[in-house]
Design a protein around this motif. Structure first.
Motif, short mmCIF file in Angstrom:
data_model
loop_
_atom_site.label_atom_id
_atom_site.label_comp_id
_atom_site.label_asym_id
_atom_site.label_seq_id
_atom_site.Cartn_x
_atom_site.Cartn_y
_atom_site.Cartn_z
N ALA A 81 -5.60 -17.76 11.30
CA ALA A 81 -5.44 -17.15 9.97
C ALA A 81 -6.78 -17.08 9.25
N VAL A 82 -7.61 -18.12 9.38
CA VAL A 82 -8.94 -18.13 8.75
C VAL A 82 -9.80 -17.01 9.34
N ARG A 83 -9.75 -16.87 10.66
CA ARG A 83 -10.52 -15.82 11.31
C ARG A 83 -10.02 -14.43 10.91
N ASP A 84 -8.74 -14.32 10.70
CA ASP A 84 -8.16 -13.03 10.36
C ASP A 84 -8.66 -12.54 9.01
N ARG A 85 -8.66 -13.42 8.02
CA ARG A 85 -8.93 -12.95 6.65
C ARG A 85 -10.24 -13.45 6.06
N THR A 86 -10.79 -14.54 6.56
CA THR A 86 -11.92 -15.16 5.86
C THR A 86 -13.22 -15.16 6.67
N LEU A 87 -13.12 -15.49 7.94
CA LEU A 87 -14.31 -15.79 8.73
C LEU A 87 -14.47 -14.75 9.84
N GLY A 88 -15.48 -13.89 9.67
CA GLY A 88 -15.75 -12.88 10.71
C GLY A 88 -16.90 -13.33 11.59
N TYR A 89 -16.93 -12.80 12.81
CA TYR A 89 -17.95 -13.24 13.76
C TYR A 89 -18.37 -12.05 14.61
N VAL A 90 -19.67 -11.82 14.66
CA VAL A 90 -20.18 -10.78 15.56
C VAL A 90 -20.96 -11.48 16.66
N SER A 91 -20.38 -11.50 17.84
CA SER A 91 -21.03 -12.15 18.97
C SER A 91 -22.12 -11.24 19.52
N GLN A 92 -22.92 -11.77 20.43
CA GLN A 92 -24.00 -10.96 20.99
C GLN A 92 -23.47 -9.85 21.88
N PHE A 93 -22.36 -10.13 22.53
CA PHE A 93 -21.85 -9.16 23.48
C PHE A 93 -20.41 -8.82 23.16
N LEU A 94 -20.09 -7.54 23.30
CA LEU A 94 -18.73 -7.08 23.08
C LEU A 94 -17.89 -7.46 24.29
N ARG A 95 -16.76 -8.08 24.03
CA ARG A 95 -15.82 -8.35 25.12
C ARG A 95 -14.89 -7.16 25.21
N VAL A 96 -15.09 -6.31 26.21
CA VAL A 96 -14.32 -5.06 26.25
C VAL A 96 -12.97 -5.28 26.89
N VAL A 97 -11.99 -4.60 26.33
CA VAL A 97 -10.64 -4.61 26.87
C VAL A 97 -10.45 -3.29 27.60
N PRO A 98 -10.02 -3.33 28.85
CA PRO A 98 -9.86 -2.09 29.59
C PRO A 98 -8.97 -1.10 28.83
N ARG A 99 -9.35 0.17 28.87
CA ARG A 99 -8.52 1.26 28.35
C ARG A 99 -8.48 1.39 26.84
N VAL A 100 -8.95 0.41 26.07
CA VAL A 100 -8.86 0.55 24.62
C VAL A 100 -10.09 1.32 24.11
N PRO A 101 -9.88 2.48 23.46
CA PRO A 101 -11.01 3.29 22.99
C PRO A 101 -11.79 2.58 21.88
N ALA A 102 -13.08 2.96 21.76
CA ALA A 102 -13.96 2.33 20.78
C ALA A 102 -13.32 2.33 19.38
N LEU A 103 -12.72 3.46 19.01
CA LEU A 103 -12.14 3.57 17.67
C LEU A 103 -11.10 2.48 17.43
N ASP A 104 -10.26 2.23 18.45
CA ASP A 104 -9.19 1.23 18.28
C ASP A 104 -9.71 -0.20 18.40
N VAL A 105 -10.80 -0.39 19.16
CA VAL A 105 -11.43 -1.71 19.22
C VAL A 105 -11.79 -2.14 17.80
N VAL A 106 -12.27 -1.17 17.02
CA VAL A 106 -12.67 -1.46 15.64
C VAL A 106 -11.46 -1.49 14.71
#
Lengths: 258, 233
Positions: free
Chosen positions: B90-115
């Motif tokens: 819940a904290v990560r969802d609304r309060t604490l954001g994190y930009v890691s060094q590398f994107l963990r890609v999910v197969p088949r999910v377009p860039a627009l939906d990743v965001v």
């Protein structure tokens, strides 16, 4: 945040002869949450899934389920017909081998519609329309609705099983290695499908997998089992990125980097 | 006086490597970090000093050994070091954001939906979330023809920018940025610097690791030294 769990197990133990399959296992699952149970073959993860879903009795312990009316029911004390009703409506079970769940001599649409009929749906056109909608949800062409499952590929069969399971809008789905035995590309498609359907319909899932990448992709929380015991549990990314228990460290370090 | 939005008290962290005979590696000891709204603190120190370990501990990705990690969430202080998994989610969802060094890609999910899925997960309508994702990707110079493509095939810099869009779209009050400009060229770094400044102006508190001193000097209000424990002792 809803603090009432959907499913809670306490003190589950089960022995197969001298072999401990479950040793004092506690599990909680909240609505809309995906919980992964990981561990190697023989760790007891499938046994745990079977006990949680009432398909197998434990020697000791209790499994509570909160029904849609908010009442707690003891899964293992339920009369068999009530448990069957639960499995046909509010619950779903996705097997590793879709042939364990599908009726191979019945059309794809019939396989999906059957679960609706078991719930009392009688209007043929509505059942067919709903079956068609669910085939589309799992990316099976609507014109395959009258084909027999035996003409389907392994990946399609697994997607058909998922359509059959989700058509009744279950709140809780048990999954046993749902992507096991599939080609990697087929696996990716299925994982993405499960991931989006579970999120959209807010379905709680207990997912058994030996594949840590699958757990990372789908589950918010994870339970690590070894020889029937829960050796570590917590937030999926924390357990996998900072494993505390020797067995979890071994499990994580044994994964090949692609 | 402004209240801290994030505060660590006596935070320590070590790793015990059971597969290497149980060797224990202490990384963080008694870290006291205080972060105010609108402030950007840059973690500084040599490579291997524990900057990323501190950042990951703040996010709950690593388990704190001892001490507290207090984050102001929904008006109350939550201790990430001892919170249950569902609270951390819940904290990560609304309060604490994190930009890691590398994107963990999910197969088949377009860039627009990743965001967009960051907002969809909060209940925002898909069309609105996609509009917001579209605007943010454009701002980060990801052209529309790439929006429908899963980022697995993107270059390192493009993946990094998708990752940044994913991190910024949620407008979290606290942002953790791990080398946000590491694989970016000058023009794209400038965009990110501007985004960080605007976030700060809105009151967002930021903890960052900035390899690039030029970037760091443009966004950080102060440095927080993280030293290897042997040297610090």
């Amino acid at each position: 945040m809803n603090d009432e769990s959907l499913l809670s197990a306490r003190g589950l133990s089960l022995h197969f002869g001298a072999i401990p399959a479950l040793v004092d296992v506690d599990v909680d699952l909240w609505p809309g949450e995906v919980l992964a149970i990981v561990g190697e073959s023989g760790s007891g993860k499938t046994t745990l899934l079977n006990v949680l879903s009432g398909r197998m009795a434990a020697d000791a312990g209790v499994v509570w389920y909160r029904d849609p009316a908010g009442r707690l029911v003891d899964v293992h004390a339920m009369p068999a017909p009530a448990l069957r009703t639960l499995h046909r409506s509010d619950w779903g079970f996705v097997h590793q081998n879709p042939r364990d769940n599908l009726r191979m001599a019945v059309s794809a649409g019939g396989n999906v519609g059957e679960r609706l009929m078991a719930q009392g749906a009688r209007h043929y056109a509505n059942i067919r329309a709903e079956a068609m909608r669910w085939l589309e949800e799992v990316e099976i062409d609507a014109d395959r609705i009258d084909d027999l499952p035996r003409t389907f590929s392994g990946g399609m069969l697994q997607r058909l099983q998922i359509a059959r399971t989700l058509v009744t809008h279950p709140r809780l789905v048990f999954m046993d290695e749902p992507t096991g035995g599939l080609d990697v590309s087929v696996q990716a498609r299925l994982l993405d499908l499960i991931r989006s359907l579970v999120a959209r319909f807010s379905i709680a899932v207990v997912l058994v997998t030996h594949d840590i990448a699958v757990a990372r992709l789908l589950a918010q929380r994870i339970v690590v089992m070894q020889r029937g015991r829960v050796v570590e549990t917590g937030l999926t990314d924390q357990v996998l990125d900072d494993p505390q228990h020797p067995y979890t460290q071994l499990l994580v370090s044994s994964v090949l980097q692609a | 006086m402004t209240q801290p939005i994030l505060q660590t008290e006596g935070l320590s962290k070590s790793f015990t490597l059971h597969l290497q005979g149980g060797v224990r590696i202490p990384v963080l000891a008694d870290v006291d970090l205080t972060l105010l709204p609108g402030e950007c603190v840059a973690l500084s120190g040599p490579s291997g000093a524990g900057k990323s370990t501190l950042m990951r501990s703040l996010y709950g990705n690593y388990r704190a050994g001892s001490g507290r990690i207090l984050v102001r969430h929904d008006g109350a202080m939550v201790d990430i070091a001892s919170a249950d998994p569902r609270t951390i989610i819940a904290v990560r969802d609304r309060t604490l954001g994190y930009v890691s060094q590398f994107l963990r890609v999910v197969p088949r999910v377009p860039a627009l939906d990743v965001v967009a899925e960051v907002l969809v997960g909060r209940g925002v309508a898909v069309a609105r979330a996609r509009d917001a994702a579209h605007d943010l990707l454009l701002r980060l110079n990801i052209p529309p023809r790439l929006h429908a493509v899963p980022p697995a095939t993107f270059s390192g810099g493009e993946q990094q920018r998708v990752n940044l869009a994913r991190g910024f779209i949620g407008a979290h009050p606290v942002l953790l940025l791990d080398e946000p400009t590491a694989s970016l060229d000058g023009a794209n770094s400038a965009v990110v610097i501007e985004m960080i400044r605007q976030a700060k102006a809105r009151g967002v508190a930021i903890v960052g690791i900035f390899h690039d001193a030029e970037v760091r000097d443009q966004v950080a209000d102060r440095l927080f030294p993280v030293m290897p424990l042997q040297d610090a002792a």
